[in-house]
Scaffold this motif. Structure first.
Motif, mmCIF file in Angstrom:
data_model
loop_
_atom_site.group_PDB
_atom_site.id
_atom_site.type_symbol
_atom_site.label_atom_id
_atom_site.label_comp_id
_atom_site.label_asym_id
_atom_site.label_seq_id
_atom_site.Cartn_x
_atom_site.Cartn_y
_atom_site.Cartn_z
ATOM 1 N N ARG A 28 -32.284 26.698 -13.357
ATOM 2 C CA ARG A 28 -32.926 26.282 -12.010
ATOM 3 C C ARG A 28 -33.561 27.493 -11.439
ATOM 4 N NH1 ARG A 28 -26.991 25.130 -11.836
ATOM 5 N NH2 ARG A 28 -26.882 22.786 -12.835
ATOM 6 N N LYS A 29 -34.842 27.248 -11.213
ATOM 7 C CA LYS A 29 -35.752 27.998 -10.644
ATOM 8 C C LYS A 29 -35.300 28.353 -9.106
ATOM 9 C CE LYS A 29 -40.010 28.056 -11.172
ATOM 10 N NZ LYS A 29 -39.860 29.436 -10.920
ATOM 11 N N SER A 30 -35.257 29.738 -8.830
ATOM 12 C CA SER A 30 -35.374 30.152 -7.729
ATOM 13 C C SER A 30 -36.480 30.380 -6.899
ATOM 14 C CB SER A 30 -34.331 31.699 -7.372
ATOM 15 O OG SER A 30 -35.051 32.472 -8.107
ATOM 16 N N CYS A 31 -36.646 30.715 -5.497
ATOM 17 C CA CYS A 31 -38.044 30.579 -4.812
ATOM 18 C C CYS A 31 -38.602 32.010 -5.068
ATOM 19 C CB CYS A 31 -37.493 30.511 -3.364
ATOM 20 S SG CYS A 31 -36.940 28.893 -3.103
ATOM 21 N N GLU A 32 -38.004 32.739 -5.828
ATOM 22 C CA GLU A 32 -38.706 33.990 -6.002
ATOM 23 C C GLU A 32 -38.321 34.673 -7.524
ATOM 24 O OE1 GLU A 32 -37.845 37.328 -3.278
ATOM 25 O OE2 GLU A 32 -35.939 36.472 -2.948
ATOM 26 N N SER A 33 -38.944 35.321 -8.166
ATOM 27 C CA SER A 33 -38.447 36.031 -9.369
ATOM 28 C C SER A 33 -37.536 37.191 -9.018
ATOM 29 C CB SER A 33 -39.673 36.787 -10.248
ATOM 30 O OG SER A 33 -40.765 35.656 -10.482
ATOM 31 N N LEU A 253 -23.399 29.288 -4.674
ATOM 32 C CA LEU A 253 -23.467 29.748 -6.215
ATOM 33 C C LEU A 253 -24.351 31.101 -5.982
ATOM 34 C CD1 LEU A 253 -24.352 26.953 -8.732
ATOM 35 C CD2 LEU A 253 -22.332 28.134 -7.990
ATOM 36 N N CYS A 254 -23.972 32.094 -6.853
ATOM 37 C CA CYS A 254 -24.793 33.397 -7.289
ATOM 38 C C CYS A 254 -25.540 32.961 -8.573
ATOM 39 C CB CYS A 254 -23.643 34.481 -7.582
ATOM 40 S SG CYS A 254 -23.058 35.455 -6.093
ATOM 41 N N GLU A 255 -26.848 32.997 -8.618
ATOM 42 C CA GLU A 255 -27.728 32.733 -9.641
ATOM 43 C C GLU A 255 -28.216 34.029 -10.321
ATOM 44 O OE1 GLU A 255 -30.604 30.523 -7.437
ATOM 45 O OE2 GLU A 255 -29.675 28.669 -8.196
ATOM 46 N N PHE A 256 -28.133 34.083 -11.583
ATOM 47 C CA PHE A 256 -28.511 35.251 -12.160
ATOM 48 C C PHE A 256 -29.490 34.558 -13.260
ATOM 49 C CE2 PHE A 256 -24.333 35.971 -11.244
ATOM 50 C CZ PHE A 256 -24.527 37.284 -10.336
ATOM 51 N N LEU A 257 -30.862 34.537 -12.871
ATOM 52 C CA LEU A 257 -31.831 33.782 -13.669
ATOM 53 C C LEU A 257 -33.052 34.926 -14.389
ATOM 54 C CD1 LEU A 257 -32.844 31.578 -10.993
ATOM 55 C CD2 LEU A 257 -30.915 31.261 -12.460
ATOM 56 N N ASP A 258 -33.483 34.394 -15.547
ATOM 57 C CA ASP A 258 -34.494 34.949 -16.155
ATOM 58 C C ASP A 258 -35.586 33.800 -16.215
ATOM 59 O OD1 ASP A 258 -36.645 35.799 -18.242
ATOM 60 O OD2 ASP A 258 -35.113 37.099 -19.011
ATOM 61 N N GLU A 259 -36.426 33.818 -15.251
ATOM 62 C CA GLU A 259 -37.562 32.798 -15.129
ATOM 63 C C GLU A 259 -38.545 32.455 -16.125
ATOM 64 O OE1 GLU A 259 -39.854 31.751 -11.101
ATOM 65 O OE2 GLU A 259 -40.626 33.542 -12.034
ATOM 66 N N ARG A 260 -39.000 33.624 -16.705
ATOM 67 C CA ARG A 260 -39.882 33.513 -18.020
ATOM 68 C C ARG A 260 -39.005 32.837 -19.210
ATOM 69 N NH1 ARG A 260 -40.825 38.762 -21.519
ATOM 70 N NH2 ARG A 260 -38.995 38.105 -22.381
ATOM 71 N N ASP A 261 -37.831 33.121 -19.663
ATOM 72 C CA ASP A 261 -37.361 32.439 -20.703
ATOM 73 C C ASP A 261 -36.239 31.450 -20.242
ATOM 74 O OD1 ASP A 261 -38.604 34.350 -22.293
ATOM 75 O OD2 ASP A 261 -36.894 35.836 -22.378
ATOM 76 N N GLN A 262 -36.391 31.145 -18.979
ATOM 77 C CA GLN A 262 -35.451 29.843 -18.696
ATOM 78 C C GLN A 262 -34.238 30.114 -19.198
ATOM 79 O OE1 GLN A 262 -38.209 26.632 -20.504
ATOM 80 N NE2 GLN A 262 -37.747 25.921 -18.483
ATOM 81 N N GLU A 263 -33.443 31.399 -18.895
ATOM 82 C CA GLU A 263 -32.163 31.546 -18.880
ATOM 83 C C GLU A 263 -31.311 31.607 -17.560
ATOM 84 O OE1 GLU A 263 -30.902 31.815 -22.206
ATOM 85 O OE2 GLU A 263 -32.244 32.754 -22.988
ATOM 86 N N ALA A 264 -30.361 31.211 -17.444
ATOM 87 C CA ALA A 264 -29.478 31.055 -16.513
ATOM 88 C C ALA A 264 -27.920 31.362 -16.358
ATOM 89 C CB ALA A 264 -29.902 29.769 -15.608
ATOM 90 N N PHE A 265 -27.461 31.962 -15.290
ATOM 91 C CA PHE A 265 -26.025 32.082 -15.633
ATOM 92 C C PHE A 265 -25.623 32.051 -14.008
ATOM 93 C CE2 PHE A 265 -21.809 34.433 -15.453
ATOM 94 C CZ PHE A 265 -21.472 33.814 -16.768
ATOM 95 N N TYR A 266 -24.448 31.309 -13.778
ATOM 96 C CA TYR A 266 -24.013 31.051 -12.143
ATOM 97 C C TYR A 266 -22.518 31.632 -12.040
ATOM 98 C CZ TYR A 266 -27.906 27.811 -12.865
ATOM 99 O OH TYR A 266 -29.329 27.412 -13.110
ATOM 100 N N CYS A 267 -22.270 32.006 -11.045
ATOM 101 C CA CYS A 267 -20.786 32.268 -10.381
ATOM 102 C C CYS A 267 -20.863 31.583 -9.025
ATOM 103 C CB CYS A 267 -20.735 33.793 -10.388
ATOM 104 S SG CYS A 267 -20.401 34.696 -12.087
ATOM 105 N N LEU A 268 -19.512 31.121 -8.723
ATOM 106 C CA LEU A 268 -19.124 30.766 -7.427
ATOM 107 C C LEU A 268 -19.286 32.090 -6.652
ATOM 108 C CD1 LEU A 268 -16.281 28.413 -7.902
ATOM 109 C CD2 LEU A 268 -18.667 27.655 -7.435
ATOM 110 N N LYS A 269 -19.809 32.059 -5.434
ATOM 111 C CA LYS A 269 -20.294 33.203 -4.573
ATOM 112 C C LYS A 269 -18.785 33.323 -3.712
ATOM 113 C CE LYS A 269 -22.976 35.581 -1.311
ATOM 114 N NZ LYS A 269 -22.078 35.957 -0.399
ATOM 115 N N PRO A 270 -18.236 34.646 -4.072
ATOM 116 C CA PRO A 270 -17.193 34.972 -2.869
ATOM 117 C C PRO A 270 -17.556 35.197 -1.649
ATOM 118 C CG PRO A 270 -17.223 36.646 -4.952
ATOM 119 C CD PRO A 270 -18.400 35.699 -5.002
#
Length: 586
Positions: A28-33, A253-270
């Protein structure tokens, strides 16, 4: 399942109907890299964004963004995103769908309501088609399988997951058999008799076709069989949160994204802790199954890897005249493989298509690796290569890089011979019940992009075991990203050697819905398809572990060294080479 020569048959010989597959791209793309480890936040939708992600990304002009009512809408992508990246997304999605369609076409699509209508190893029949009092080394032993169900009725369709091997325990010898599925309950197994002596035949029914169909359908249904617990540290504050690939809760959510390669991992944000404070992860099995009770009964340990009985005794093999099965041409990088790729004798692996020189002394290893920089990347099965090499190359010394635990990065050096070797785990998913640091967590494609490369640089990659619990398109997309990184590396440094280690078999008493060897074999098949046109080496660890009958995710050292030897000696014999048709077999 032994490896066949065509996508048309499976040993699992699947004759399938067309199935529409909706591919979930976990991105899921964020608004910035953003850096994949720094993380950004957003409000999670109450439903998965799968459909929105696909809908928005198909135009390559928009992205899905959540709104206050829990849904999402498409907004324009930022202007800075290059058309090249956009086109890369289209190409990757297209290739993923094509490979999925090929795999799906191989699979049996059957349902059952009576366990007695499923394949029975006990009732099935094994017949030698070319019986003799004795055979010569190099002869072929042709065996026909006729499969029956538990009611004694002959099966009229294929798709069973079978494993065939010959072996001589006293000689510490073994080899895989080549299985062909005729799609009607009959299979042909072709064994090459590689050594002199008394040889036994073993044919296992790993899963009946009904079990294969159930596993394939269940694998498509979600990313939630495995979840992760993340530890966040912020000064003296510590908190844990659920993490994963498809978070659907109505929470930030915390989003950990790699925009170029379309990789994503998420955590519920404390609460009151930034996303960048994530420091550790561990995984656990969620109490989720997509199998019915009847389907699960097929996957109980007593029904997995059942020997199909036969009435013939040992096969007598003689050394007749000049017959031999050991190749004369010396192994070198770039030779085309075949199946079986070799055989085991006296616990040593002999490739079929080239002659592997003996290579065990400290001096031989040091001479070959002098001045070399070696990167092992991936899972713990390739970390074993480094460990096996370290036990033989005693001059290697591990550097203290102030990490703890086996999942952490290893670096070893021999300063006198100018040798440096390192292992680093691949990025998400990395499954383990013990906590591991994610501060050096990165994807293989990104790590490869940092390698300059030259004739003294080698890269060994292993992917698979940690992807088995997730939809296979997830693995395919990751493998495509790795392949693209390999292409970039070979473009800037054609002399760099890249070796792909295929998956190996593992224990049969693990959770089969998550970790069945069926999942691993499908990934192995996809790997061969994806890397077949690149100038890279391929080690068929599947063939080796079937021949050795190890059934362990971490095989014993003699198997590990057999797989690593071509690399360590600079004689990598099995390159993926030209495009070849293949069949599935165990």
């Amino acid at each position: 399942m032994p490896v066949m020569s065509s996508w048309k048959h499976l040993v699992i010989g699947f004759v399938l109907g067309a199935v529409t597959i909706n591919i979930y791209i976990p991105f899921r793309k964020s608004c910035e890299s953003v850096s994949q480890m720094e993380g950004t936040t957003r409000q999670a939708a109450s439903e998965p964004l799968t459909a929105d992600t696909l809908k928005c990304s198909q135009s390559l002009k928009t992205k899905p963004v959540p709104v206050s009512d829990g849904s999402s809408r498409c907004l324009p992508l930022e202007d800075g995103l290059s058309d090249q990246i956009r086109m890369g997304w289209i190409k990757k999605r297209k290739e993923t769908k094509e490979i999925l369609a090929k795999l799906d076409h191989l699979m049996p699509h059957v349902t059952f309501s009576d366990i007695n209508k499923t394949t029975s190893a006990k009732n099935s029949k094994v017949t030698i088609l070319n019986p003799k009092d004795s055979y010569c080394v190099g002869d072929h032993l042709m065996v026909q399988l006729d499969l029956y169900d538990h009611s004694g009725n002959r099966k009229n369709y294929g798709g069973d997951f079978l494993r065939a091997r010959i072996y001589s325990s006293s000689l510490k010898a073994g080899a895989s058999g080549n299985i062909k599925d005729f799609g009607n309950g009959t299979y042909l197994v072709n064994f090459t008799l590689f050594w002199e002596g008394d040889v036994r035949v073993s044919i296992l029914l790993i899963h009946p076709s009904e079990g294969v169909s159930a596993l394939w359908a269940a694998r498509k249904k979600g990313y939630d069989k495995i979840a992760f617990t993340g530890k966040f540290l912020n000064g003296t504050s510590e908190s844990t949160a659920e993490c994963g690939f498809n978070m659907t809760r109505n929470a930030e959510l915390c989003e950990f994204l790699d925009e170029r390669d379309q990789e994503a991992f998420y955590c519920l944000k404390p609460k009151h802790i930034p996303c960048g404070a994530l420091v550790q992860l561990k995984s656990y099995n969620k109490p989720i199954s997509y199998l019915t009770d009847l389907e699960r009964s097929l996957l109980e340990r007593s029904n997995i890897g059942v020997e199909i009985p036969h009435r013939f005794e040992e096969i007598h093999v003689l050394q007749c005249g000049g017959n031999q099965t050991k190749a004369s041409e010396k192994c070198k990088f770039g030779m085309s493989p075949q199946f079986p790729s070799g055989f085991l004798w006296q616990n040593q692996w002999y490739p079929l298509f080239c002659n592997m020189s003996p290579f065990n002394t400290l001096e031989q290893i040091q001479t070959c690796l002098k001045g070399k920089l070696v990167y092992f990347m991936g899972d713990s099965t390739v970390r074993q290569w480094m460990e096996s090499l370290k036990t033989r190359l005693t001059s290697l010394v591990y550097l203290n890089i102030h990490n703890s635990g086996k999942p952490q990065k290893f670096i070893a050096v021999d300063t006198a011979k100018d040798i440096q070797i390192q292992w680093k785990k691949h990025g998400h998913p990395f499954i383990g019940s013990h906590e591991y640091s994610i501060k050096d967590h990165s994807y293989i494609a990104r790590d490869m992009d940092t390698i300059s490369g030259d004739k003294d640089t080698a890269v060994v990659i292993s992917l698979g075991q940690h992807f088995r619990p997730f939809p296979v398109e997830f693995f395919i997309q990751r493998a495509i990203n790795v392949r693209q990184a390999v292409q970039r590396l070979l473009l800037r440094s054609p002399s760099t050697r890249v070796l792909i280690k295929g998956e190996n078999t593992r224990e049969m008493d693990t959770d089969q819905e998550r970790f069945s060897d069926f999942h691993g074999y499908v990934q192995n098949l996809a790997t061969k398809e994806l890397f077949q046109d690149l100038n890279v080496g391929f080690i068929d660890a599947w063939d080796m572990t079937v021949a050795c009958n190890t059934q362990k995710v971490h095989p014993p050292d003699f198997v590990v060294w057999s797989a690593a030897l071509p690399f360590a000696s600079g004689q990598t014999p099995a390159a993926t080479g030209k495009k070849a048709e293949r069949e599935i077999q165990s």
